[in-house]
Design an enzyme around this catalytic site. Structure first.
Site, PDB file in Angstrom:
ATOM      1  N   GLY B  49      -2.281  14.011 -29.530  1.00 15.17           N
ATOM      2  CA  GLY B  49      -1.871  14.545 -30.832  1.00 15.17           C
ATOM      3  C   GLY B  49      -2.678  13.834 -31.895  1.00 15.17           C
ATOM      4  O   GLY B  49      -3.116  12.706 -31.673  1.00 15.17           O
ATOM      5  N   THR B  50      -2.858  14.494 -33.027  1.00 13.56           N
ATOM      6  CA  THR B  50      -3.828  13.927 -33.965  1.00 13.56           C
ATOM      7  C   THR B  50      -3.290  13.482 -35.324  1.00 13.56           C
ATOM      8  O   THR B  50      -2.613  12.467 -35.373  1.00 13.56           O
ATOM      9  CB  THR B  50      -5.032  14.857 -34.092  1.00 13.56           C
ATOM     10  N   THR B  51      -3.540  14.197 -36.405  1.00  8.33           N
ATOM     11  CA  THR B  51      -3.433  13.573 -37.730  1.00  8.33           C
ATOM     12  C   THR B  51      -2.043  13.653 -38.371  1.00  8.33           C
ATOM     13  O   THR B  51      -1.433  14.717 -38.415  1.00  8.33           O
ATOM     14  CB  THR B  51      -4.461  14.219 -38.684  1.00  8.33           C
TER      15      THR B  51
END
Lengths: 238, 274
Positions: B49-51
């Site tokens: 998962g990222t930002t």
């Protein structure tokens, strides 16, 4: 050397039960009453920090009478049981029936094998989606369980209190009406109880909330009792 | 406690801890999330998962996260939720190995609720942040395998008793170090770009709506330059998950509202480029 005195098992159990009953009878009672908006849990309790009523899980409440340290231990065990079960399966898989069985086995085990039985009586309430789905379990010091549907009283004067509830309770009563009934029942034969001396919480059937347990503050209770400044006439509207 | 009983075992009856993870370790160590063997290349196989961004505003804090999860150069999910309500007045976002991150969120939410039920009172915001830091430290062996989880935690608290409550943001490193952020922060692969965008748009005392807009713009900029961050997906109507925390507690911003703000950001950017 003296020979240990022989005590027949019937006598032993009777003595233990007598001991537990005496301890419980000293304490003040708790009532749990079904209403259309949810389940009311109510106790006569002048302390605002040592609770007799508590949240176990999303739809499960706990009420107890007797020795504080003993029912507090059991309450914490119940929270641990429910949280562990909800974590390892799903929140929907935590039921009052499973919890009641674990309590019953624990109480029965302590009653027969420990030096002294727990001096407690417990009510486990589970909120249904409708009033017919509500479940109330009453657990005694020896682990015996009774399944009640509408209302239950535990503690010293539970029989008189149950009689009051039996006579006045009906399906579909509002929360305000059961709060008034609860106060009348708890104060039966004694002084009328003030809102400050009542501890109350509700498992709230209002949709949209996951954790249904809501504590009622003194002001909430006073509001539900109607006009408490006038004294015992406050519940005239019930 | 006598072992011959059925019913609650000694871990239930004699524990004095208010921590669920500590209890879990004692009662059911098999359920504590951990990898018993090292899996070579696990960090390349598991979705990431990222930002996540968080910023303070006049009422408290706003936290937002994009919806993308990736495995290498592939998109693993377009609809992943990475920002969650931790309890009634705090929120957390997570970047890193998705499976572990989701498990950490579940355990942390339960940890806070369990404490509240056992103790009859809630932890302080600082206490919650310290607990999260401890839970990350307990996962050190996973972090060493490259399976990292980087959370962002925020809530409202009165730092000085008697003062009105204000928003506070805590960031963490992979080994559990806790740092308080005074204005805004971002974590995850697109965080550098997001932080750059917030730096230009943020000012003290932003209103709630303006803060939500800044968060969405920052995610847009992150998605612009980082392939692992998903931008607003107008055709599929998939928009960032946005939470606000104010004096009234934490609440998720309605998807319709996030959609409208996202669409406006996209429209304005389109006009700017023409």
């Amino acid at each position: 050397m003296s020979v240990p005195l022989y005590v027949p098992p019937e006598q032993l159990m009777k003595d233990r039960a007598e001991f537990a009953r005496k301890g419980i009878a000293r304490g003040r009672s708790v009532v749990v009453i079904g209403a259309s908006e949810g389940i009311l849990l109510m106790a006569e309790n002048p302390s605002h920090s040592l609770h007799k009523i508590a949240e176990i899980y999303d739809r499960i409440g706990f009420a107890a009478v007797g020795k504080y340290n003993e029912f507090e231990t059991l309450r914490q065990a119940g929270v641990r049981y429910a949280d562990l079960r909800g974590y390892s399966y799903d929140r929907a898989d935590v039921t009052a029936r499973g919890l009641t069985n674990a309590y019953a086995q624990t109480l029965a085990g302590v009653f027969t094998t420990e030096a002294k039985p727990y001096e407690v009586e417990i009510v486990i309430a589970e909120l249904g989606t409708s009033q017919e789905g509500d479940q109330l379990y009453r657990l005694s010091y020896d682990g015996s369980v009774t399944d009640e549907s509408d209302h239950v009283a535990v503690g010293g004067r539970s029989e008189q209190i149950s009689a009051v509830l039996e006579g006045a309770w009906s399906v579909g009563m509002s929360l305000a009406a059961v709060v008034q009934l609860g106060r009348r029942a708890l104060g039966e034969g004694e002084h009328p109880l003030e809102a400050e001396n009542l501890e109350a919480a509700v498992l709230d059937r209002a949709p949209g909330r996951r954790r249904t347990f809501r504590r009622l503050g003194t002001d909430d209770i006073r509001g539900l009792l109607g006009a408490p400044e006038d004294g015992p006439q406050g519940d005239a509207g019930s | 406690m006598n072992e011959t009983h059925t019913g609650f075992g000694p871990a239930y009856l004699s524990a004095t801890t208010s921590s669920f993870t500590e209890f879990l370790g004692r009662a059911r160590p098999d359920l504590v999330p951990q990898l018993t063997a090292s899996v070579p290349g696990a960090e390349l196989l598991a979705p990431h998962g990222t930002t996540i961004v968080a910023l303070r505003d006049a009422e408290g804090v706003v936290m937002a996260g994009d919806r993308r999860a990736t495995i290498g150069n592939l998109i693993a999910s377009r609809t992943m939720q990475k920002v969650f309500q931790a309890d009634s007045d705090s929120v957390m976002g997570i970047a890193g190995t998705a499976g572990l991150a989701i498990e950490l969120v579940r355990l942390f939410q339960l940890e806070l609720e369990h404490y509240e039920k056992i103790e009859g009172t809630t932890l302080s915001l600082e206490g919650k942040a310290n607990r999260l830091s401890g839970m990350l430290r307990a996962n050190l062996s996973l972090a060493m395998q490259g399976l990292t989880v980087v959370p962002l935690f925020a809530g409202v608290d009165s730092a000085v008793p008697g003062e009105p409550p204000q928003g506070r943001i805590f960031s963490f490193d992979v080994i559990g170090g806790k740092y308080e952020e005074l204005e805004y922060h971002a974590v995850g692969s697109g965080s550098g770009f997001a932080r750059g965008a917030i730096k230009k748009l943020w000012r003290p005392g932003l209103g709630r709506d303006a803060a939500i807009r800044v968060a969405i713009e920052a995610l847009y900029d992150a998605a612009d330059d980082d392939s692992a961050t998903g931008g607003p997906d107008l055709p599929r109507r998939i928009f960032p998950v946005v939470y606000t925390v104010g004096a009234a507690g934490a609440a998720r911003v309605d998807q319709g509202e996030v959609g409208r703000v996202s669409a406006r950001v996209v429209t304005e950017r389109t006009e700017e480029e023409q």
